[in-house]
Design a protein around this motif. Structure first.
Motif, PDB file in Angstrom:
ATOM      1  N   LYS A  56      37.460  23.035  33.390  1.00 44.63           N
ATOM      2  CA  LYS A  56      36.656  24.337  33.141  1.00 44.63           C
ATOM      3  C   LYS A  56      37.540  25.677  33.583  1.00 44.63           C
ATOM      4  CE  LYS A  56      34.002  21.395  31.499  1.00 44.63           C
ATOM      5  NZ  LYS A  56      33.779  21.391  29.883  1.00 44.63           N
ATOM      6  N   THR A  57      37.125  26.512  32.952  1.00 48.02           N
ATOM      7  CA  THR A  57      38.007  27.878  33.223  1.00 48.02           C
ATOM      8  C   THR A  57      36.952  29.070  33.164  1.00 48.02           C
ATOM      9  OG1 THR A  57      38.830  28.106  30.943  1.00 48.02           O
ATOM     10  CG2 THR A  57      40.241  26.895  32.292  1.00 48.02           C
ATOM     11  N   TYR A  58      37.680  30.068  33.858  1.00 49.64           N
ATOM     12  CA  TYR A  58      36.842  31.302  33.811  1.00 49.64           C
ATOM     13  C   TYR A  58      38.114  32.523  34.160  1.00 49.64           C
ATOM     14  CZ  TYR A  58      33.416  35.181  34.686  1.00 49.64           C
ATOM     15  OH  TYR A  58      32.602  36.071  34.668  1.00 49.64           O
ATOM     16  N   LYS A  59      38.086  33.563  33.344  1.00 51.05           N
ATOM     17  CA  LYS A  59      39.212  34.552  33.519  1.00 51.05           C
ATOM     18  C   LYS A  59      38.517  35.598  34.222  1.00 51.05           C
ATOM     19  CE  LYS A  59      42.452  35.104  30.315  1.00 51.05           C
ATOM     20  NZ  LYS A  59      43.059  35.624  29.179  1.00 51.05           N
ATOM     21  N   VAL A  60      39.500  36.204  35.183  1.00 45.70           N
ATOM     22  CA  VAL A  60      39.189  37.175  36.136  1.00 45.70           C
ATOM     23  C   VAL A  60      40.321  38.369  35.727  1.00 45.70           C
ATOM     24  CG1 VAL A  60      38.593  38.363  38.214  1.00 45.70           C
ATOM     25  CG2 VAL A  60      37.808  35.828  37.704  1.00 45.70           C
ATOM     26  N   ALA A  61      40.128  39.610  35.343  1.00 46.76           N
ATOM     27  CA  ALA A  61      41.082  40.552  35.078  1.00 46.76           C
ATOM     28  C   ALA A  61      41.190  41.659  35.921  1.00 46.76           C
ATOM     29  CB  ALA A  61      41.011  41.030  33.526  1.00 46.76           C
ATOM     30  N   ASN A  62      42.031  42.470  35.865  1.00 42.83           N
ATOM     31  CA  ASN A  62      42.064  43.826  36.697  1.00 42.83           C
ATOM     32  C   ASN A  62      41.950  43.629  38.091  1.00 42.83           C
ATOM     33  OD1 ASN A  62      41.803  45.237  34.006  1.00 42.83           O
ATOM     34  ND2 ASN A  62      39.855  44.930  34.082  1.00 42.83           N
ATOM     35  N   LEU A  63      42.927  42.916  38.547  1.00 44.34           N
ATOM     36  CA  LEU A  63      42.677  42.602  40.133  1.00 44.34           C
ATOM     37  C   LEU A  63      43.888  43.525  40.589  1.00 44.34           C
ATOM     38  CD1 LEU A  63      42.855  38.694  40.173  1.00 44.34           C
ATOM     39  CD2 LEU A  63      40.864  40.439  40.137  1.00 44.34           C
ATOM     40  N   ARG A  64      43.890  43.891  41.728  1.00 42.98           N
ATOM     41  CA  ARG A  64      44.607  44.837  42.413  1.00 42.98           C
ATOM     42  C   ARG A  64      46.106  44.276  43.038  1.00 42.98           C
ATOM     43  NH1 ARG A  64      40.811  47.433  46.517  1.00 42.98           N
ATOM     44  NH2 ARG A  64      40.182  45.230  46.458  1.00 42.98           N
ATOM     45  N   SER A  65      47.019  44.726  42.989  1.00 48.35           N
ATOM     46  CA  SER A  65      48.229  44.040  43.697  1.00 48.35           C
ATOM     47  C   SER A  65      48.243  44.122  44.962  1.00 48.35           C
ATOM     48  CB  SER A  65      49.437  45.054  43.134  1.00 48.35           C
ATOM     49  OG  SER A  65      50.769  44.425  43.576  1.00 48.35           O
ATOM     50  N   GLY A  66      48.668  42.772  45.468  1.00 50.13           N
ATOM     51  CA  GLY A  66      48.881  42.839  47.100  1.00 50.13           C
ATOM     52  C   GLY A  66      47.536  42.486  47.839  1.00 50.13           C
ATOM     53  N   VAL A  67      46.760  42.076  47.216  1.00 51.16           N
ATOM     54  CA  VAL A  67      45.151  41.770  47.600  1.00 51.16           C
ATOM     55  C   VAL A  67      45.059  40.231  47.600  1.00 51.16           C
ATOM     56  CG1 VAL A  67      42.687  42.281  47.253  1.00 51.16           C
ATOM     57  CG2 VAL A  67      44.323  44.176  46.938  1.00 51.16           C
ATOM     58  N   THR A  68      44.295  39.856  48.774  1.00 51.12           N
ATOM     59  CA  THR A  68      43.820  38.312  48.903  1.00 51.12           C
ATOM     60  C   THR A  68      42.306  38.378  48.165  1.00 51.12           C
ATOM     61  OG1 THR A  68      45.059  37.976  50.816  1.00 51.12           O
ATOM     62  CG2 THR A  68      43.466  36.502  50.351  1.00 51.12           C
ATOM     63  N   TYR A  69      42.325  37.332  47.331  1.00 49.38           N
ATOM     64  CA  TYR A  69      41.161  37.193  46.679  1.00 49.38           C
ATOM     65  C   TYR A  69      40.480  35.702  46.936  1.00 49.38           C
ATOM     66  CZ  TYR A  69      41.603  41.316  43.690  1.00 49.38           C
ATOM     67  OH  TYR A  69      41.952  42.520  43.577  1.00 49.38           O
ATOM     68  N   TYR A  70      39.250  35.709  46.899  1.00 47.76           N
ATOM     69  CA  TYR A  70      38.686  34.465  47.457  1.00 47.76           C
ATOM     70  C   TYR A  70      37.527  34.151  46.259  1.00 47.76           C
ATOM     71  CZ  TYR A  70      39.958  35.726  52.050  1.00 47.76           C
ATOM     72  OH  TYR A  70      40.603  35.968  53.110  1.00 47.76           O
ATOM     73  N   TRP A  71      37.464  32.727  46.064  1.00 50.94           N
ATOM     74  CA  TRP A  71      36.535  32.298  44.949  1.00 50.94           C
ATOM     75  C   TRP A  71      35.983  30.847  45.064  1.00 50.94           C
ATOM     76  CZ3 TRP A  71      37.907  28.199  41.132  1.00 50.94           C
ATOM     77  CH2 TRP A  71      39.172  27.652  41.557  1.00 50.94           C
ATOM     78  N   LYS A  72      34.717  30.684  44.419  1.00 48.57           N
ATOM     79  CA  LYS A  72      34.170  29.155  44.496  1.00 48.57           C
ATOM     80  C   LYS A  72      33.463  29.129  43.323  1.00 48.57           C
ATOM     81  CE  LYS A  72      30.038  29.861  47.159  1.00 48.57           C
ATOM     82  NZ  LYS A  72      29.159  29.332  48.182  1.00 48.57           N
TER      83      LYS A  72
END
Length: 93
Positions: A56-72
């Protein structure tokens, strides 16, 4: 499965990718810059994983450069019985 936990150099648009169970039909997506990410989407109806390679997939856009993101991902049956996945993290390039 993607982005892999602790991955670095990820692009500013990512596609979250996971394997769901046979009974999962709906998904709550948690995503953000906190180790306890907020829910950004509820009851996304993607259906179950019917085979080993059926992700299964879900797209996330417009992230910032050099940032750590968390997901679940929290998977839910049609009767709303839920099961939470592990929190993963990645860093953008």
């Amino acid at each position: 499965v993607a982005p892999a936990n602790l991955a670095t150099g990820q692009p500013l648009t990512v596609t979250l990718k996971w394997k769901a169970g046979l009974w999962a039909h709906k998904y709550d997506i948690y995503f953000g810059t906190s180790p306890s990410p907020p829910r950004i989407a509820s009851n996304v109806a993607l259906g179950p994983s019917t085979s080993a390679g059926n992700y299964k997939t879900y797209k996330v856009a417009n992230l910032r450069s050099g940032v750590t993101y968390y997901w679940k991902i929290v998977s839910k049956t049609m009767a709303n019985v839920s099961r939470s996945g592990t929190v993963f993290s990645f860093r953008t390039s």
